[in-house]
Design a protein around this motif. Structure first.
Motif, short mmCIF file in Angstrom:
data_model
loop_
_atom_site.label_atom_id
_atom_site.label_comp_id
_atom_site.label_asym_id
_atom_site.label_seq_id
_atom_site.Cartn_x
_atom_site.Cartn_y
_atom_site.Cartn_z
N ARG A 1 0.84 -1.20 0.00
CA ARG A 1 0.00 0.00 0.00
C ARG A 1 0.89 1.26 0.00
O ARG A 1 0.94 1.99 0.99
CB ARG A 1 -0.94 -0.01 1.20
N PRO A 2 1.57 1.51 -1.10
CA PRO A 2 2.52 2.63 -1.15
C PRO A 2 1.87 4.00 -1.03
O PRO A 2 2.56 4.98 -0.73
CB PRO A 2 3.20 2.45 -2.52
N HIS A 3 0.55 4.08 -1.25
CA HIS A 3 -0.12 5.38 -1.17
C HIS A 3 -0.81 5.61 0.18
O HIS A 3 -1.39 6.68 0.40
CB HIS A 3 -1.14 5.51 -2.30
N LEU A 4 -0.74 4.61 1.06
CA LEU A 4 -1.30 4.77 2.40
C LEU A 4 -0.40 5.67 3.23
O LEU A 4 0.83 5.56 3.18
CB LEU A 4 -1.44 3.40 3.07
N ASP A 5 -1.01 6.57 3.97
CA ASP A 5 -0.24 7.45 4.87
C ASP A 5 0.24 6.63 6.07
O ASP A 5 -0.58 6.20 6.89
CB ASP A 5 -1.13 8.60 5.33
N ILE A 6 1.56 6.40 6.14
CA ILE A 6 2.14 5.61 7.23
C ILE A 6 3.14 6.46 8.00
O ILE A 6 4.03 7.07 7.41
CB ILE A 6 2.85 4.34 6.69
N LEU A 7 2.96 6.51 9.30
CA LEU A 7 3.87 7.23 10.18
C LEU A 7 4.47 6.22 11.16
O LEU A 7 3.75 5.55 11.89
CB LEU A 7 3.13 8.33 10.96
N ILE A 8 5.80 6.10 11.15
CA ILE A 8 6.51 5.26 12.11
C ILE A 8 6.95 6.13 13.28
O ILE A 8 7.51 7.20 13.09
CB ILE A 8 7.76 4.60 11.47
N ARG A 9 6.70 5.66 14.49
CA ARG A 9 7.09 6.40 15.68
C ARG A 9 8.04 5.57 16.55
O ARG A 9 7.92 4.35 16.61
CB ARG A 9 5.86 6.76 16.52
N THR A 10 8.95 6.27 17.21
CA THR A 10 9.82 5.63 18.20
C THR A 10 9.77 6.42 19.49
O THR A 10 10.18 7.59 19.52
CB THR A 10 11.28 5.57 17.71
N PRO A 11 9.24 5.82 20.57
CA PRO A 11 9.37 6.47 21.88
C PRO A 11 10.81 6.28 22.34
O PRO A 11 11.31 5.15 22.40
CB PRO A 11 8.39 5.68 22.76
N VAL A 12 11.50 7.37 22.61
CA VAL A 12 12.92 7.29 22.99
C VAL A 12 12.99 7.07 24.50
O VAL A 12 12.62 7.94 25.29
CB VAL A 12 13.67 8.56 22.58
N ILE A 13 13.47 5.88 24.88
CA ILE A 13 13.41 5.44 26.27
C ILE A 13 14.81 5.31 26.86
O ILE A 13 15.66 4.61 26.31
CB ILE A 13 12.69 4.08 26.37
N PRO A 14 15.07 6.00 27.98
CA PRO A 14 16.39 5.90 28.62
C PRO A 14 16.76 4.46 28.95
O PRO A 14 15.96 3.70 29.51
CB PRO A 14 16.22 6.72 29.91
N GLY A 15 17.98 4.07 28.56
CA GLY A 15 18.46 2.74 28.85
C GLY A 15 17.92 1.65 27.93
O GLY A 15 18.28 0.48 28.08
N VAL A 16 17.08 2.03 26.98
CA VAL A 16 16.49 1.05 26.06
C VAL A 16 16.94 1.32 24.62
O VAL A 16 17.56 0.47 23.97
CB VAL A 16 14.95 1.04 26.14
N ASN A 17 16.64 2.51 24.13
CA ASN A 17 16.97 2.84 22.73
C ASN A 17 17.52 4.25 22.56
O ASN A 17 17.46 4.80 21.45
CB ASN A 17 15.75 2.63 21.83
N ASP A 18 18.03 4.83 23.63
CA ASP A 18 18.51 6.22 23.57
C ASP A 18 19.98 6.30 23.19
O ASP A 18 20.76 7.02 23.81
CB ASP A 18 18.25 6.93 24.89
N THR A 19 20.37 5.55 22.15
CA THR A 19 21.75 5.59 21.67
C THR A 19 21.77 5.89 20.18
O THR A 19 20.78 5.65 19.47
CB THR A 19 22.45 4.23 21.89
N ASP A 20 22.90 6.40 19.72
CA ASP A 20 23.05 6.67 18.29
C ASP A 20 22.83 5.40 17.48
O ASP A 20 22.18 5.44 16.42
CB ASP A 20 24.45 7.21 18.00
N GLU A 21 23.35 4.28 17.98
CA GLU A 21 23.26 3.02 17.23
C GLU A 21 21.81 2.56 17.09
O GLU A 21 21.40 2.12 16.01
CB GLU A 21 24.08 1.94 17.94
N ALA A 22 21.04 2.65 18.17
CA ALA A 22 19.65 2.18 18.14
C ALA A 22 18.81 3.04 17.20
O ALA A 22 18.02 2.52 16.40
CB ALA A 22 19.06 2.19 19.55
N ILE A 23 18.97 4.36 17.29
CA ILE A 23 18.18 5.26 16.43
C ILE A 23 18.63 5.14 14.98
O ILE A 23 17.80 5.16 14.05
CB ILE A 23 18.31 6.72 16.93
N THR A 24 19.92 4.99 14.74
CA THR A 24 20.41 4.83 13.37
C THR A 24 19.83 3.57 12.73
O THR A 24 19.42 3.58 11.56
CB THR A 24 21.95 4.75 13.36
N ALA A 25 19.77 2.48 13.49
CA ALA A 25 19.23 1.22 12.96
C ALA A 25 17.76 1.37 12.57
O ALA A 25 17.34 0.89 11.51
CB ALA A 25 19.39 0.11 14.00
#
Length: 314
Positions: free
Chosen positions: A225-249
């Motif tokens: 569905r390339p024309h569907l409006d899709i928004l990906i979200r990331t809650p940035v959580i201390p100690g979980v994904n708050d690193t350059d590597e996690a966000i870059t991935a």
């Protein structure tokens, strides 16, 4: 389709005049039930599929002044505590109960998280904001919990909105059978999905489930569905994904999706912490915080890869 109106499901909140979860002004309907157990969940009352009785002690007048709730439970789930406040034994509180406790508290300190509502009842509330939807190009957003845990109710709700030319959106973990995802996507204008971590082990450690199904569902939906409006979200959580590597991935994953897919990063907050006490649960995240400077840095990391596809200011 008329049978859609009598289809019912468990709703734990309806927010009016929402401007954060889809275009324009939205009516935000929260459904009960979620397969994930995110440590930072701001809606812990959404996790269980059935309504939950809660006591908010800050509103309670005390059993010495009132006590209307004491002894009313046929299973003995409510008793007087040593601090003059009622104590709820969740092991005795039953979902199948007729709930004589409901509405008994004069100060509204005792209430249910969640109630069974029909599509017709929900749509009456949504329709009451129709003028605001029309002027702002807004509409209905269904959230949770995980809305796809109540697929029949969700589908009936979206079909009714669609018949009334109301813009539709859903907020989802994308943790569901793809066939269900695809079937319901036919009735959506916007899909908002979370990607919390690209590392499967880290994802399972902090949410209770593997991320393979989530990532595959998002990838397949974006392809089909390339024309569907899709928004990906990331809650940035201390100690979980708050690193350059996690966000870059995560940003690299989004970059490989359809160019129309957008990305947003949400800063960690503690807004739901007080609900854990009402549910007799400790708040899992303790006193951690996310400094604003660090959040701005991580937004910059994502912006370097995604440019204008990142909807945060950068």
């Amino acid at each position: 389709m008329n049978s859609d109106l009598t289809t019912s499901g468990y709703v734990f909140n309806i927010q009016n005049f929402n401007i954060h979860d889809g275009p324009g002004i939205r009516t935000l309907v929260f459904l009960k039930g979620c397969p994930l157990r995110c440590a930072w969940c701001s809606n812990p009352e959404s996790q269980e599929s059935r309504p939950q009785l809660v006591v908010k002690n800050t509103l309670c007048m005390g059993t010495d002044k009132c006590g209307d709730c004491i002894g009313i439970c046929p299973r003995g789930a409510l008793s007087a505590g040593v601090d003059g406040k009622p104590v709820l034994d969740r092991n005795l509180c039953s979902d199948s109960c007729a709930r004589p406790c409901r509405g008994v508290c004069p100060s509204k300190a005792m209430f249910l998280f969640g109630e069974r509502m029909s599509v017709a009842e929900v749509m009456n509330i949504v329709e009451s904001e129709r003028d605001f939807h029309a002027r702002s190009e807004g509409g209905l957003t269904v959230s949770g919990g995980e809305p796809f845990m109540q697929p029949d109710f969700l589908l009936a709700l979206l079909r009714q909105a669609e018949r009334r030319y109301i813009n539709t959106a859903v907020e989802t973990t994308a943790f569901c059978r793809y066939e269900t995802f695809e079937n319901i996507a036919e009735h959506l204008d916007t899909v908002i999905c979370d990607i919390k971590h690209m590392d499967a082990e880290m994802h399972k450690r902090h949410t209770g489930v593997d991320n393979a199904l989530i990532l595959e569902n998002i990838r397949t939906l974006a392809q089909r569905r390339p024309h569907l409006d899709i928004l990906i979200r990331t809650p940035v959580i201390p100690g979980v994904n708050d690193t350059d590597e996690a966000i870059t991935a995560i940003a690299c994953f989004v970059e490989r999706l359809s160019p129309s897919v957008r990305y947003e990063m949400l800063p960690y907050h503690r807004l739901g912490a007080n609900k854990y006490a009402m549910l007799s649960r400790p708040y899992p995240m303790g006193n951690v915080s996310l400094p604003g400077e660090k959040m701005r840095h991580l937004v910059g990391v994502a912006a370097s890869l995604l440019g204008e596809r990142l909807v945060n200011e950068h």
